[in-house]
Design a protein around this motif. Structure first.
Motif, PDB file in Angstrom:
ATOM      1  N   GLU A 155     -11.439 -15.134   2.088  1.00 48.31           N
ATOM      2  CA  GLU A 155     -12.016 -15.572   3.365  1.00 48.31           C
ATOM      3  C   GLU A 155     -13.349 -14.888   3.628  1.00 48.31           C
ATOM      4  O   GLU A 155     -14.357 -15.549   3.969  1.00 48.31           O
ATOM      5  N   PHE A 156     -13.385 -13.559   3.472  1.00 44.98           N
ATOM      6  CA  PHE A 156     -14.613 -12.830   3.762  1.00 44.98           C
ATOM      7  C   PHE A 156     -15.733 -13.202   2.784  1.00 44.98           C
ATOM      8  O   PHE A 156     -16.890 -13.378   3.183  1.00 44.98           O
ATOM      9  N   LEU A 157     -15.383 -13.327   1.502  1.00 47.68           N
ATOM     10  CA  LEU A 157     -16.405 -13.625   0.502  1.00 47.68           C
ATOM     11  C   LEU A 157     -16.870 -15.076   0.571  1.00 47.68           C
ATOM     12  O   LEU A 157     -18.020 -15.381   0.253  1.00 47.68           O
ATOM     13  N   ASP A 164     -25.349 -16.853   2.238  1.00 42.81           N
ATOM     14  CA  ASP A 164     -26.241 -16.482   1.130  1.00 42.81           C
ATOM     15  C   ASP A 164     -26.265 -14.983   0.878  1.00 42.81           C
ATOM     16  O   ASP A 164     -27.317 -14.407   0.547  1.00 42.81           O
ATOM     17  N   GLN A 165     -25.111 -14.348   1.014  1.00 44.63           N
ATOM     18  CA  GLN A 165     -25.023 -12.909   0.750  1.00 44.63           C
ATOM     19  C   GLN A 165     -24.564 -12.597  -0.673  1.00 44.63           C
ATOM     20  O   GLN A 165     -24.597 -11.440  -1.073  1.00 44.63           O
ATOM     21  N   LEU A 166     -24.135 -13.609  -1.413  1.00 49.60           N
ATOM     22  CA  LEU A 166     -23.680 -13.406  -2.785  1.00 49.60           C
ATOM     23  C   LEU A 166     -24.765 -13.839  -3.765  1.00 49.60           C
ATOM     24  O   LEU A 166     -25.674 -14.602  -3.423  1.00 49.60           O
ATOM     25  N   ASP A 171     -18.654 -17.268  -7.495  1.00 52.43           N
ATOM     26  CA  ASP A 171     -17.504 -17.997  -6.960  1.00 52.43           C
ATOM     27  C   ASP A 171     -16.697 -17.028  -6.093  1.00 52.43           C
ATOM     28  O   ASP A 171     -16.163 -16.038  -6.616  1.00 52.43           O
ATOM     29  N   PRO A 172     -16.571 -17.270  -4.791  1.00 50.79           N
ATOM     30  CA  PRO A 172     -15.857 -16.327  -3.912  1.00 50.79           C
ATOM     31  C   PRO A 172     -14.416 -16.075  -4.335  1.00 50.79           C
ATOM     32  O   PRO A 172     -13.939 -14.930  -4.248  1.00 50.79           O
ATOM     33  N   GLU A 173     -13.709 -17.115  -4.810  1.00 51.62           N
ATOM     34  CA  GLU A 173     -12.316 -16.926  -5.216  1.00 51.62           C
ATOM     35  C   GLU A 173     -12.218 -16.031  -6.444  1.00 51.62           C
ATOM     36  O   GLU A 173     -11.358 -15.159  -6.533  1.00 51.62           O
ATOM     37  N   VAL A 174     -13.095 -16.273  -7.408  1.00 53.45           N
ATOM     38  CA  VAL A 174     -13.104 -15.434  -8.612  1.00 53.45           C
ATOM     39  C   VAL A 174     -13.480 -14.007  -8.256  1.00 53.45           C
ATOM     40  O   VAL A 174     -12.856 -13.042  -8.710  1.00 53.45           O
ATOM     41  N   LEU A 175     -14.514 -13.858  -7.436  1.00 53.38           N
ATOM     42  CA  LEU A 175     -14.960 -12.524  -7.047  1.00 53.38           C
ATOM     43  C   LEU A 175     -13.864 -11.779  -6.284  1.00 53.38           C
ATOM     44  O   LEU A 175     -13.682 -10.569  -6.487  1.00 53.38           O
ATOM     45  N   ALA A 176     -13.131 -12.488  -5.443  1.00 53.13           N
ATOM     46  CA  ALA A 176     -12.031 -11.851  -4.715  1.00 53.13           C
ATOM     47  C   ALA A 176     -10.958 -11.352  -5.673  1.00 53.13           C
ATOM     48  O   ALA A 176     -10.435 -10.239  -5.510  1.00 53.13           O
ATOM     49  N   ARG A 177     -10.615 -12.172  -6.676  1.00 49.01           N
ATOM     50  CA  ARG A 177      -9.601 -11.747  -7.659  1.00 49.01           C
ATOM     51  C   ARG A 177     -10.077 -10.536  -8.453  1.00 49.01           C
ATOM     52  O   ARG A 177      -9.312  -9.584  -8.687  1.00 49.01           O
ATOM     53  N   VAL A 178     -11.333 -10.555  -8.863  1.00 49.88           N
ATOM     54  CA  VAL A 178     -11.874  -9.435  -9.644  1.00 49.88           C
ATOM     55  C   VAL A 178     -11.896  -8.161  -8.806  1.00 49.88           C
ATOM     56  O   VAL A 178     -11.500  -7.083  -9.272  1.00 49.88           O
ATOM     57  N   HIS A 214     -25.941  -2.668  -2.275  1.00 52.44           N
ATOM     58  CA  HIS A 214     -25.589  -3.112  -0.918  1.00 52.44           C
ATOM     59  C   HIS A 214     -25.224  -1.905  -0.065  1.00 52.44           C
ATOM     60  O   HIS A 214     -24.483  -1.024  -0.480  1.00 52.44           O
ATOM     61  N   ARG A 215     -25.735  -1.883   1.140  1.00 53.68           N
ATOM     62  CA  ARG A 215     -25.400  -0.828   2.100  1.00 53.68           C
ATOM     63  C   ARG A 215     -24.942  -1.499   3.389  1.00 53.68           C
ATOM     64  O   ARG A 215     -25.650  -2.335   3.940  1.00 53.68           O
TER      65      ARG A 215
END
Length: 216
Positions: A155-157, A164-166, A171-178, A214-215
């Motif tokens: 959800e957050f990703l 446009d923060q990524l 892919d938000p789902e892939v990034l969340a799993r990783v 990122h900060r």
């Protein structure tokens, strides 16, 4: 002439209540149940489910075995209660972040940071993680692990992608799993090698690798 007798109202004794209007007896029972659950969590985190006995829990809570059995039918029921509390506390992190004025990416990063602190410091969280590993020894169903945390990070990703923060093409789902896999791997290694004392630092390394520079 017969004198009439005056009828007097019957006074009923009201049970003492706490600030919420609940009977004190009920309040004490709830607090006792909570202390038993906390004692069970400490025992499970320290020794693991197979090695813990109801007597261990009773002694940690400063109660008799009978008092423990009054609130929990057996050791399996204690494990279920601790696991449910584990997921409840992780869920509280998610709900708190949803209410805060943060960017979606900051929410995802802060989710990992706050859970790292919980895993380092909270016996209920430590016990819940260990119980999931030892679930084959528990004769009761436990909540399915990872689902809630994965949904929160996705959800957050997803929100971060929409703003446009990524990185392009992420892919938000892939990034969340990783991210979740990396966090749970880091917490397990930190547990085995350093009793989770360095978990916050290991989580920060993971975040810097996935979101360099990122900060929040």
């Amino acid at each position: 002439m017969a004198r009439e007798t005056e009828s007097r109202p019957v006074r009923t004794r009201r049970a003492a209540t706490n600030a919420k209007g609940e009977p004190l007896k009920q309040d004490r029972a709830a607090r006792t149940r909570e202390s038993v659950m906390e004692a069970a969590a400490e025992a499970f985190a320290a020794k693991g489910f197979p090695e813990v006995t109801v007597l261990d829990v009773a002694e940690r809570a400063g109660l008799t075995k009978g008092a423990v059995y009054f609130h929990f039918a057996n050791k399996d029921a204690l494990a279920v209660a601790v696991a449910q509390e584990f997921y409840g506390r992780v869920g509280e992190v998610t709900e708190a972040l949803r209410r805060e004025n943060r960017t979606p990416l900051d929410r995802a990063i802060e989710f990992v940071r706050r859970n790292a602190v919980l895993f380092r410091d909270d016996p209920v969280i430590q016990a819940g993680a260990r119980l999931q590993i030892e679930r084959r020894y528990i004769d009761s169903s436990l909540p399915t692990p990872y689902v809630g945390a994965l949904e929160a990070l996705t959800e957050f990703l997803t929100g971060a992608e929409e703003e446009d923060q990524l990185s392009p093409g992420a892919d938000p789902e892939v990034l969340a799993r990783v991210l979740l896999s990396a966090f749970f791997g880091a917490q397990h290694m930190s547990w085995v090698l350093n009793d989770r004392k360095d978990l916050v630092e290991r989580a920060e390394e993971t975040l810097q690798c996935l979101f360099p520079g990122h900060r929040s």
